[in-house]
Scaffold this active site. Structure first.
Site, PDB file in Angstrom:
ATOM      1  N   GLY A 141       0.879  -1.275  -0.072  1.00 23.58           N
ATOM      2  CA  GLY A 141      -0.071   0.042  -0.098  1.00 23.58           C
ATOM      3  C   GLY A 141       0.772   1.178  -0.085  1.00 23.58           C
ATOM      4  N   SER A 142       0.373   2.444   0.536  1.00 26.46           N
ATOM      5  CA  SER A 142       1.037   3.777   0.499  1.00 26.46           C
ATOM      6  C   SER A 142       2.188   3.789   1.304  1.00 26.46           C
ATOM      7  CB  SER A 142       0.017   4.752   1.182  1.00 26.46           C
ATOM      8  OG  SER A 142      -1.012   4.571   0.366  1.00 26.46           O
ATOM      9  N   THR A 143       2.999   3.042   1.824  1.00 27.07           N
ATOM     10  CA  THR A 143       4.292   2.823   2.503  1.00 27.07           C
ATOM     11  C   THR A 143       5.149   2.844   1.256  1.00 27.07           C
ATOM     12  OG1 THR A 143       4.052   0.548   3.008  1.00 27.07           O
ATOM     13  CG2 THR A 143       3.841   2.467   4.882  1.00 27.07           C
TER      14      THR A 143
END
Length: 574
Positions: free
Chosen positions: A305-307
């Site tokens: 995801g966004s990491t």
């Protein structure tokens, strides 16, 4: 007459020559055997009257970076029977069944088996072994040796691993460093007559085993404890499937802590850490054990995801398709070919620059950056940051990346990859890549083993690990540290702030497959101090119940951890 006597004399002479020849041959063989082969045949003779029993050697200890012992040895016993020496079979069966808590049927099979020596049970507690010895049962041998013992029970269980009945490593560091930890077995010598019956007038001989080497690791017991406390608290509060935390030095790859809760008790590794009706003798029970032993930080993959936007942002800056002043407009979605890909803020973020887009974790902006980079260059930077191969961590069973082949990556695949979907990596892979982004551009090898010492504390081996220097430019690294500090200072990572410290980081909330399942993974990567990182940490919460946003539930876990360990690491407040 003369010729007849002559013939007899000749025969006598011939027989005497043959006899003398044989006598000389036999005598010479005796001389040869008694003088030149005496040791060989003496050994063979001794074998007829000696019985040798192996005993385990003390296994090398495992210690943390401060010398705290986290794996050691405990004196236990091995109980065995010698068929030819048993005089009261029924008494032996009765006593061993009672003391060893084993069925009489099983004991009887071993006692009645015609063999030189039949092992009944290993790793018997010393108190039990002493009681059995005091019965003075003919043919029953109780030998003291060693069993692995873990003073902290569950601490770092999925990192340390454990040993089997033979004292050999099975999983974790125990098996990875087997060659250094295993010792040289000892032996006990018993003298017997030709029938194999022990000669009581001759005392047993004992050759002690040689202890294995001590393994010095990068783990820090105090940091591990703090991390486990924070992880267990999050696990209970969010009723999650599991919670993982990794704490590492981003400059050299030394891992201070690795937590996967729920952990299991290293001193009883073949017992599940929860109740079940599954029979312990079944294949299903073994499958449950295998699952319990898995280290989610390295054995399992997930969609980050966004990491992962840390990687997209780095590649965008490196290829100069974006800079901190680049401007964008987010309407709440982006159309790629025939796909309408939403932003987490469906109403859109409106006008924003690249720093603000990272602070807002804006999907449409990162899709645009990914498309500008292009698939070939995007894969190049993934490879530079170690994301297309295993990290090389010194633990067994590391999983590899699950990703499309470059030739199969179209615009839609590239768009979803740019914000951390449609491929899978391990948590440690991402943390290692993030370390390279913030440490000036050097891809380190994450590791636990530092060096090994012998019983005299002499260093016998210093472990070395590969470092790939300059995988990204230092200027890019400086810019990324600045951007990620803004994420925590004013963006989605606010709950990762620690009073008095400059923290950088990135949050993520990734939906698990299949989409629409309502199951999520919340995560946060944070580092400190933001301008010159000395520690980087990651928290993953799998399938939290209720609120599932990484910035809301994962960032506070790292915040709590850092409040405890930053002062401990002597990192001064800014």
């Amino acid at each position: 007459m003369y010729s007849k006597r002559t013939g007899i004399r000749r025969k006598i002479v011939l027989y005497m020559c043959i006899f003398l020849t044989l006598a000389i041959y036999v005598l010479s063989r005796l001389v040869y055997i008694m003088i030149f082969q005496s040791e060989k045949y003496q050994a063979k003779a001794d074998e007829l009257h000696d019985r040798e029993r192996e005993i385990k050697a003390p296994r090398g200890e495992i210690v943390d970076r401060n010398g705290v012992v986290i794996a050691t040895n405990k004196t236990v016993c091995t109980v065995s029977v010698i068929y030819s020496q048993v005089t009261d079979k029924e008494k032996v069966i009765e006593v061993l069944s009672k003391e060893l808590d084993m069925s009489e049927e099983k004991i009887r099979k071993s006692v009645e088996k015609i063999s030189v020596r039949e092992k009944i049970k290993s790793n018997v507690e010393k108190e039990v072994g002493d009681r059995i010895r005091n019965y003075n049962l003919d043919g029953v041998k109780v030998d003291e040796d060693y069993k692995r013992y873990y003073p902290y029970d569950t601490m770092a269980s999925k990192v340390l691993g454990f040993t089997g009945a033979d004292n050999q490593g099975i999983v974790g560091l125990e098996v990875e460093y087997e060659e250094y930890l295993e010792g040289t077995k000892g032996k006990i010598l018993t003298f017997t007559d030709a029938k194999g019956v022990e000669l009581p007038e001759l005392a047993e001989g004992r050759v002690e085993g040689i202890a294995g080497n001590t393994l010095h690791t990068s783990l820090d017991v105090n940091i591990q404890k703090y991390a486990e406390q924070a992880a267990n608290k999050a696990l209970e509060k969010k009723q999650a499937k599991y919670v993982s935390i990794i704490v590492m030095n981003p400059k050299n790859g030394e891992i201070y802590a690795m937590v996967n809760v729920p952990e299991f008790n290293l001193n009883t590794p073949f017992e599940l850490n929860y109740e079940t009706d599954v029979s312990k003798d079944s294949d299903e029970y073994q499958k449950l054990l295998n699952k319990m032993w898995r280290n989610q930080c390295i054995n399992d993959t997930y969609e980050p995801g966004s990491t992962f936007k840390i990687v997209t942002a780095t590649a965008g800056l490196e290829t100069k398709v974006v800079d901190v002043n680049s401007t964008f407009s987010c309407p709440g979605f982006k159309i790629v070919e025939d796909r309408r890909i939403r932003c987490h803020k469906t109403t859109g973020h409106g006008a924003e620059n690249f720093v603000q887009a990272t602070m807002n974790s804006c999907n449409p902006v990162f899709i645009e950056v990914g498309l500008r980079i292009g698939a070939e260059r995007y894969f190049d930077y993934m490879n530079r940051l170690g994301l297309l191969r295993k990290t090389g961590v010194d633990l067994p069973g590391e999983a590899g990346t699950i990703i499309h082949k470059l030739e199969n990556v179209g615009l839609v695949e590239l768009a979803t990859m740019s914000f951390g979907q449609s491929f899978q990596i391990t948590p440690l892979q991402l943390l290692t890549a993030a370390s390279a982004v913030i440490n000036g551009g050097n891809l380190v090898t994450p590791h636990f083993g530092m060096y090994a010492t012998d019983s005299d504390n002499n260093v016998v081996k210093t472990f070395e690990y590969n470092v790939s220097e300059g995988v990204i430019n230092k200027d890019t690294s400086e810019t990324m540290k600045y951007i990620l500090e803004q994420v925590v200072a004013e963006g989605g990572g606010k709950k990762g702030q620690v009073e008095g410290y400059r923290i950088g980081g990135k949050t993520a909330t990734s939906q698990k497959l299949p989409r629409g399942s309502g199951k999520y993974i919340a995560s946060f990567i944070g580092f400190a101090p933001a301008d010159d990182p000395e520690v980087i940490a990651m928290c993953i919460i799998d399938e939290p119940v209720g609120i599932y946003y990484g910035g809301t539930i994962a960032a506070p876990v790292i915040q709590e951890l850092y409040e405890n360990i930053l002062p401990y690491l002597n990192i001064k407040k800014d």
